[in-house]
Design a protein around this motif. Structure first.
Motif, PDB file in Angstrom:
ATOM      1  N   GLY A  33      39.237  41.400  38.469  1.00 58.83           N
ATOM      2  CA  GLY A  33      39.375  39.957  38.407  1.00 58.83           C
ATOM      3  C   GLY A  33      39.841  39.360  37.105  1.00 58.83           C
ATOM      4  N   GLY A  34      39.764  40.098  36.002  1.00 61.42           N
ATOM      5  CA  GLY A  34      40.150  39.533  34.724  1.00 61.42           C
ATOM      6  C   GLY A  34      41.656  39.407  34.570  1.00 61.42           C
ATOM      7  N   HIS A  35      42.363  40.521  34.731  1.00 64.87           N
ATOM      8  CA  HIS A  35      43.828  40.514  34.610  1.00 64.87           C
ATOM      9  C   HIS A  35      44.513  40.586  35.965  1.00 64.87           C
ATOM     10  CE1 HIS A  35      43.023  44.800  35.083  1.00 64.87           C
ATOM     11  NE2 HIS A  35      44.298  45.008  35.314  1.00 64.87           N
ATOM     12  N   ALA A  36      43.790  41.084  36.964  1.00 61.24           N
ATOM     13  CA  ALA A  36      44.333  41.255  38.311  1.00 61.24           C
ATOM     14  C   ALA A  36      43.168  41.576  39.238  1.00 61.24           C
ATOM     15  CB  ALA A  36      45.364  42.387  38.344  1.00 61.24           C
ATOM     16  N   GLY A  37      43.455  41.545  40.539  1.00 58.58           N
ATOM     17  CA  GLY A  37      42.449  41.944  41.513  1.00 58.58           C
ATOM     18  C   GLY A  37      41.628  40.794  42.041  1.00 58.58           C
ATOM     19  N   ASP A  38      41.195  40.940  43.277  1.00 59.40           N
ATOM     20  CA  ASP A  38      40.282  39.992  43.910  1.00 59.40           C
ATOM     21  C   ASP A  38      39.360  40.790  44.827  1.00 59.40           C
ATOM     22  OD1 ASP A  38      41.784  40.604  46.234  1.00 59.40           O
ATOM     23  OD2 ASP A  38      43.017  38.801  46.038  1.00 59.40           O
ATOM     24  N   ASP A  39      38.498  40.113  45.542  1.00 58.82           N
ATOM     25  CA  ASP A  39      37.534  40.825  46.368  1.00 58.82           C
ATOM     26  C   ASP A  39      38.221  41.759  47.365  1.00 58.82           C
ATOM     27  OD1 ASP A  39      35.685  39.362  44.986  1.00 58.82           O
ATOM     28  OD2 ASP A  39      34.804  38.374  46.733  1.00 58.82           O
ATOM     29  N   ALA A  40      39.329  41.306  47.937  1.00 61.40           N
ATOM     30  CA  ALA A  40      40.022  42.110  48.945  1.00 61.40           C
ATOM     31  C   ALA A  40      40.625  43.371  48.340  1.00 61.40           C
ATOM     32  CB  ALA A  40      41.107  41.278  49.626  1.00 61.40           C
ATOM     33  N   THR A  41      41.279  43.257  47.167  1.00 61.73           N
ATOM     34  CA  THR A  41      41.879  44.444  46.559  1.00 61.73           C
ATOM     35  C   THR A  41      40.807  45.400  46.049  1.00 61.73           C
ATOM     36  OG1 THR A  41      42.101  43.308  44.424  1.00 61.73           O
ATOM     37  CG2 THR A  41      43.982  43.222  45.923  1.00 61.73           C
ATOM     38  N   MET A  42      39.706  44.854  45.538  1.00 63.63           N
ATOM     39  CA  MET A  42      38.615  45.713  45.092  1.00 63.63           C
ATOM     40  C   MET A  42      38.043  46.504  46.264  1.00 63.63           C
ATOM     41  SD  MET A  42      36.527  43.489  42.241  1.00 63.63           S
ATOM     42  CE  MET A  42      37.222  41.842  42.212  1.00 63.63           C
ATOM     43  N   ARG A  43      37.821  45.819  47.375  1.00 61.78           N
ATOM     44  CA  ARG A  43      37.267  46.472  48.555  1.00 61.78           C
ATOM     45  C   ARG A  43      38.213  47.562  49.070  1.00 61.78           C
ATOM     46  NH1 ARG A  43      36.668  42.245  51.067  1.00 61.78           N
ATOM     47  NH2 ARG A  43      34.545  41.842  50.347  1.00 61.78           N
ATOM     48  N   ALA A  44      39.484  47.254  49.135  1.00 64.46           N
ATOM     49  CA  ALA A  44      40.463  48.221  49.638  1.00 64.46           C
ATOM     50  C   ALA A  44      40.535  49.449  48.736  1.00 64.46           C
ATOM     51  CB  ALA A  44      41.832  47.559  49.749  1.00 64.46           C
ATOM     52  N   THR A  45      40.525  49.235  47.421  1.00 61.01           N
ATOM     53  CA  THR A  45      40.610  50.360  46.495  1.00 61.01           C
ATOM     54  C   THR A  45      39.346  51.200  46.534  1.00 61.01           C
ATOM     55  OG1 THR A  45      41.957  48.930  45.069  1.00 61.01           O
ATOM     56  CG2 THR A  45      41.206  51.006  44.140  1.00 61.01           C
ATOM     57  N   LEU A  46      38.208  50.563  46.631  1.00 59.65           N
ATOM     58  CA  LEU A  46      36.944  51.300  46.744  1.00 59.65           C
ATOM     59  C   LEU A  46      36.927  52.153  48.004  1.00 59.65           C
ATOM     60  CD1 LEU A  46      34.569  48.443  45.592  1.00 59.65           C
ATOM     61  CD2 LEU A  46      34.735  50.689  44.481  1.00 59.65           C
TER      62      LEU A  46
END
Length: 253
Positions: A33-46
Motif C-alpha cells: 500500500g505504500g508505493h503500490a498494491g491494494d487489498d486485492a493485489t495483496m490477496r492475489a499475491t498471497l
C-alpha cells in the motif's frame, strides 16, 4: 553441505507477471500500500505464494505512490515507524485470512536505500519489526546500517544482494538514473549472480572487487522481462549446484 541462497522478488506491484515469476523464486516481497498494491493485489499475491510454497513477506515503503516509492522523503523516524507498521499490519491481516504466515520484511525503494546508511531510520524500522513479530526476518542491503540495526534489535537478518543492479565501491547500489544502475543485459546479470552466489563478491562500477555477504538474492519484478530473468537466474544457480530456499527454510547464522 550444499550451498544455499534465497531468491526473492518484489511482487504485488501491479506492473509485472507475478504468476510467471512466483514459481521460480523462494521468497516474495509483497507491496502493501505504500508505493503500490491494494487489498486485492495483496490477496492475489498471497494466494500465489501459498499455491507455490513461496515465503511471503511485507514490502513497506515511503507513503509515495505517485513516485513508486523511489523518491527519498525527509520524514522523521517516528513517522516512518508508523507508516511501516501500518503497511505490515495491513498485509498481515489479509495473510491471516488467507492462511499464510508472513516470514520477513523488506523495505522498498528509497526507504530501503535511506535505511542502508541512516542508522536512525534503520533503527526505527528494526524496532517496528521486532515489536510486531520478532520471528520476522529483516531483509537489508548487505553490510548496511539496516542489517546492523536488525541484529542489534535481536532480529534474524538476511543480507541482500541484487541480480540486476550495479554497485559502487562501498557496496551500495548505484542511484537509479545513473549509468550502470540497472543491468539490462541478461548475460551480464547472470555473471553477477554467479559471482555473488559462489564467491560472495561483486565488481563495482570502478572495477574494484567488493566482498558482500549474500543470504538472499533480489530480482525486481517490475521490469518487463522479469520472468525471463527469473528463469535464467534460477537455472544458473542450479547449474552451479546452489540450492534455492527461503531464508526461513535454510536458516541463517
Amino acid at each position: 553441505m550444499s550451498r544455499r541462497i534465497d531468491f526473492n522478488c518484489d511482487l504485488g506491484e501491479g506492473c509485472g507477471d507475478d504468476a510467471a515469476i512466483l514459481p521460480l523464486v523462494s521468497s516474495a516481497n509483497i507491496a502493501c500500500g505504500g508505493h503500490a498494491g491494494d487489498d486485492a493485489t495483496m490477496r492475489a499475491t498471497l494466494r500465489l505464494c501459498r499455491a507455490h510454497g513461496v515465503a511471503a513477506g511485507a514490502h513497506p515503503s515511503f507513503d509515495d505512490r505517485e513516485h513508486f516509492g523511489r523518491r527519498a522523503l525527509t520524514v522523521p523516524p517516528a513517522d516512518i515507524a508508523r507508516t511501516v507498521r501500518a503497511q505490515i499490519e495491513r498485509l498481515a491481516t489479509i495473510a491471516s485470512k488467507e492462511g499464510v504466515r508472513l516470514t520477513h520484511v523488506k523495505p522498498h525503494g528509497a526507504l530501503y536505500n535511506v535505511a542502508a546508511d541512516d542508522r536512525g531510520v534503520a533503527d526505527a524500522i528494526a524496532a517496528v519489526v521486532k515489536d510486531f513479530d520478532p520471528s520476522l526476518v529483516l531483509f537489508g542491503l548487505s553490510g548496511s546500517a539496516l542489517t546492523d540495526a536488525g541484529s542489534a534489535h535481536g532480529l534474524q537478518v538476511a543480507h541482500e544482494v541484487f541480480a540486476e543492479r550495479g554497485y559502487d565501491r562501498r557496496g551500495r547500489l548505484l542511484p537509479r538514473g545513473s549509468e550502470g544502475a540497472v543491468i539490462e543485459s541478461l548475460d551480464v546479470a547472470i555473471a553477477q549472480v554467479r559471482r555473488l552466489a559462489t564467491r560472495g563478491e561483486v565488481v563495482a562500477d570502478d572495477g574494484s572487487i567488493v566482498a558482500l555477504r549474500a543470504d538472499t538474492l533480489c530480482l525486481h519484478g517490475d521490469r518487463s522481462d522479469a520472468a525471463v530473468f527469473a528463469q535464467a537466474v534460477r537455472e544458473a544457480l542450479q547449474a552451479d549446484g546452489i540450492v534455492v530456499a527461503s531464508v526461513t527454510a535454510k536458516g541463517l547464522p
